[in-house]
Design a protein around this motif. Structure first.
Motif, short mmCIF file in Angstrom:
data_model
loop_
_atom_site.label_atom_id
_atom_site.label_comp_id
_atom_site.label_asym_id
_atom_site.label_seq_id
_atom_site.Cartn_x
_atom_site.Cartn_y
_atom_site.Cartn_z
N ASP A 111 9.60 -1.62 -11.09
CA ASP A 111 8.97 -2.52 -9.98
C ASP A 111 8.71 -1.62 -8.67
OD1 ASP A 111 11.04 -5.48 -9.74
OD2 ASP A 111 9.22 -4.92 -10.91
N THR A 112 7.18 -1.85 -8.54
CA THR A 112 6.57 -1.10 -7.34
C THR A 112 7.20 -1.53 -6.04
OG1 THR A 112 4.68 -0.77 -8.60
CG2 THR A 112 4.46 -0.08 -6.25
N ALA A 113 7.85 -0.62 -5.25
CA ALA A 113 8.31 -1.00 -4.05
C ALA A 113 7.23 -1.29 -2.80
CB ALA A 113 9.20 -0.02 -3.24
N VAL A 114 6.29 -0.27 -2.72
CA VAL A 114 5.12 -0.68 -1.79
C VAL A 114 4.09 -0.31 -2.70
CG1 VAL A 114 4.20 0.36 0.33
CG2 VAL A 114 6.66 0.21 0.16
N SER A 115 3.02 -1.20 -2.50
CA SER A 115 1.82 -1.02 -3.51
C SER A 115 0.52 -1.17 -2.69
CB SER A 115 1.61 -2.14 -4.46
OG SER A 115 1.82 -3.29 -4.16
N GLN A 116 -0.48 -0.62 -2.90
CA GLN A 116 -1.73 -0.55 -2.29
C GLN A 116 -2.89 -0.82 -2.98
OE1 GLN A 116 -0.34 3.29 0.46
NE2 GLN A 116 -2.53 2.64 0.48
N THR A 117 -3.88 -1.61 -2.74
CA THR A 117 -5.02 -1.88 -3.39
C THR A 117 -6.35 -1.64 -2.51
OG1 THR A 117 -4.93 -3.94 -3.14
CG2 THR A 117 -3.98 -2.93 -5.25
N PRO A 118 -7.30 -0.82 -3.01
CA PRO A 118 -7.38 -0.10 -4.16
C PRO A 118 -6.65 1.23 -4.19
CG PRO A 118 -9.37 -0.04 -2.74
CD PRO A 118 -8.56 -0.99 -2.14
N LYS A 119 -6.82 1.94 -5.22
CA LYS A 119 -6.36 3.13 -5.02
C LYS A 119 -7.31 4.40 -4.50
CE LYS A 119 -3.82 6.59 -7.79
NZ LYS A 119 -2.73 7.06 -6.73
N TYR A 120 -8.47 3.90 -4.98
CA TYR A 120 -9.71 4.65 -4.44
C TYR A 120 -10.65 3.55 -3.94
CZ TYR A 120 -7.73 8.42 -7.49
OH TYR A 120 -6.74 9.22 -8.19
N LEU A 121 -11.65 4.20 -2.81
CA LEU A 121 -12.58 3.39 -2.21
C LEU A 121 -13.67 4.26 -1.79
CD1 LEU A 121 -13.29 0.64 -1.45
CD2 LEU A 121 -12.08 0.94 0.53
N VAL A 122 -14.76 4.31 -2.52
CA VAL A 122 -16.01 4.91 -2.33
C VAL A 122 -17.14 4.03 -1.67
CG1 VAL A 122 -17.79 6.50 -3.09
CG2 VAL A 122 -15.66 6.61 -4.06
N THR A 123 -17.63 4.40 -0.46
CA THR A 123 -18.51 3.35 0.12
C THR A 123 -19.65 4.01 1.17
OG1 THR A 123 -18.68 1.22 1.40
CG2 THR A 123 -17.01 3.11 2.03
N GLN A 124 -20.64 3.40 1.40
CA GLN A 124 -21.51 4.04 2.42
C GLN A 124 -21.11 3.69 3.64
OE1 GLN A 124 -24.35 5.47 1.29
NE2 GLN A 124 -23.84 5.20 -0.84
N LYS B 117 -5.50 -3.26 1.21
CA LYS B 117 -4.44 -3.93 1.24
C LYS B 117 -3.09 -3.45 0.95
CE LYS B 117 -6.89 -8.32 0.06
NZ LYS B 117 -6.97 -9.49 -0.92
N CYS B 118 -2.07 -3.86 1.62
CA CYS B 118 -0.54 -3.38 1.24
C CYS B 118 0.51 -4.39 1.01
CB CYS B 118 -0.31 -2.12 2.33
SG CYS B 118 1.33 -1.72 2.11
N GLU B 119 1.17 -4.35 0.23
CA GLU B 119 2.24 -5.31 -0.31
C GLU B 119 3.75 -4.69 -0.46
OE1 GLU B 119 1.73 -7.99 -3.55
OE2 GLU B 119 3.67 -8.99 -3.27
N GLN B 120 4.66 -5.04 0.14
CA GLN B 120 5.95 -4.42 -0.07
C GLN B 120 6.86 -5.73 -0.65
OE1 GLN B 120 9.02 -5.02 1.95
NE2 GLN B 120 8.08 -5.85 3.82
N ASN B 121 7.79 -5.31 -1.64
CA ASN B 121 8.79 -6.41 -2.25
C ASN B 121 10.13 -5.79 -1.82
OD1 ASN B 121 9.22 -4.24 -3.72
ND2 ASN B 121 8.33 -5.35 -5.73
N LEU B 122 10.33 -4.85 -0.74
CA LEU B 122 11.57 -4.51 -0.30
C LEU B 122 12.35 -5.39 0.52
CD1 LEU B 122 10.56 -0.76 -0.04
CD2 LEU B 122 11.90 -1.58 -1.82
N GLY B 123 11.61 -6.50 1.15
CA GLY B 123 12.53 -7.30 2.00
C GLY B 123 12.44 -6.79 3.27
N HIS B 124 11.61 -5.65 3.68
CA HIS B 124 11.69 -4.89 5.12
C HIS B 124 10.81 -5.75 5.95
CE1 HIS B 124 12.09 -0.97 2.88
NE2 HIS B 124 13.24 -1.57 3.20
N ASP B 125 11.36 -5.49 7.48
CA ASP B 125 10.77 -6.41 8.45
C ASP B 125 9.71 -5.45 9.07
OD1 ASP B 125 13.74 -6.24 10.66
OD2 ASP B 125 12.10 -4.64 9.97
#
Lengths: 114, 113
Positions: free
Chosen positions: A1-14, A22-30
């Motif tokens: 289970d991923t505790a802290v996940s981020q999307t995307p991993k890579y971002l290339v833009t002009q 985006k970031c999500e955590q499933n640890l119940g942290h505040d």
């Protein structure tokens, strides 16, 4: 289970575009954080939210706007991207525990602005 | 304003050596001090956290000490292994700073067989 996940991993833009990370955590942290690691590998805090409230706001250009829809999510929106915004952005979370607030980091999002 | 410095910037040692990584901070009013490990292209992994009132913490082959009066922390790695190769980051959380971590630039460690 991923505790802290981020999307995307890579971002290339002009330059000039608007993008979100985006970031999500499933640890119940505040508390959640955004850090920026520049090309010299220096890590600096940008923002922190505690229970959806902004508590740390370093001297970051107002093109950067964090948003916390709930305490498990902290997103980072960047307007009018500039070359200098190229970096790795890390999300982290912790639970307030009187000095024992270990921070748990996500894998990072590598942003490249062309 | 809190500043964190890490010495050395890079270290290369043969497998089996005991080694010490140094971290200094300018303001002794800290909430805690944390050591992290960062592997290339990855996020940070927490190694040890020392509370302001503590002098040291141990986890396996790792031992971290804290001397607030002199503004120093050291990370001791016993019997180093190639798998210990990574960048080690020290971070101080200022008192009253909502656990805002101020990071050093890191020590890049290479342990060769």
């Amino acid at each position: 289970d991923t505790a802290v996940s981020q999307t995307p991993k890579y971002l290339v833009t002009q330059m000039g575009n608007d993008k979100s990370i985006k970031c999500e955590q499933n640890l119940g942290h505040d508390t959640m954080y955004w850090y920026k690691q520049d090309s010299k590998k220096f890590l600096k805090i940008m923002f922190s939210y505690n229970n959806k409230e902004l508590i740390i706001n370093e001297t970051v250009p107002n093109r950067f706007s964090p948003k916390s829809p709930d305490k498990a999510h902290l997103n980072l929106h960047i307007n009018s991207l500039e070359l200098g915004d190229s970096a790795v952005y890390f999300c982290a979370s912790s639970q307030e525990r009187e000095g024992l607030d270990t921070q748990y980091f996500g894998p990072g999002t590598r942003l490249t602005v062309l | 304003k809190q500043e964190v410095t890490q010495i050395p910037a890079a270290l290369s040692v043969p497998e089996g050596e005991n080694l010490v990584l140094n971290c200094s901070f300018t303001d002794s009013a800290i909430y805690n001090l944390q050591w992290f490990r960062q592997d290339p292209g990855k996020g940070l992994t927490s190694l040890l956290l020392i509370q302001s009132s503590q002098r040291e913490q141990t986890s396996g082959r790792l031992n971290a000490s804290l001397d607030k009066s002199s503004g120093r922390s050291t990370l001791y790695i016993a019997a180093s292994q190639p798998g210990d190769s990574a960048t080690y980051l020290c971070a101080a959380a200022p008192s009253g700073g909502y656990n805002k971590l101020i990071f050093g630039a890191g020590t890049r460690l290479a342990v060769h067989p």
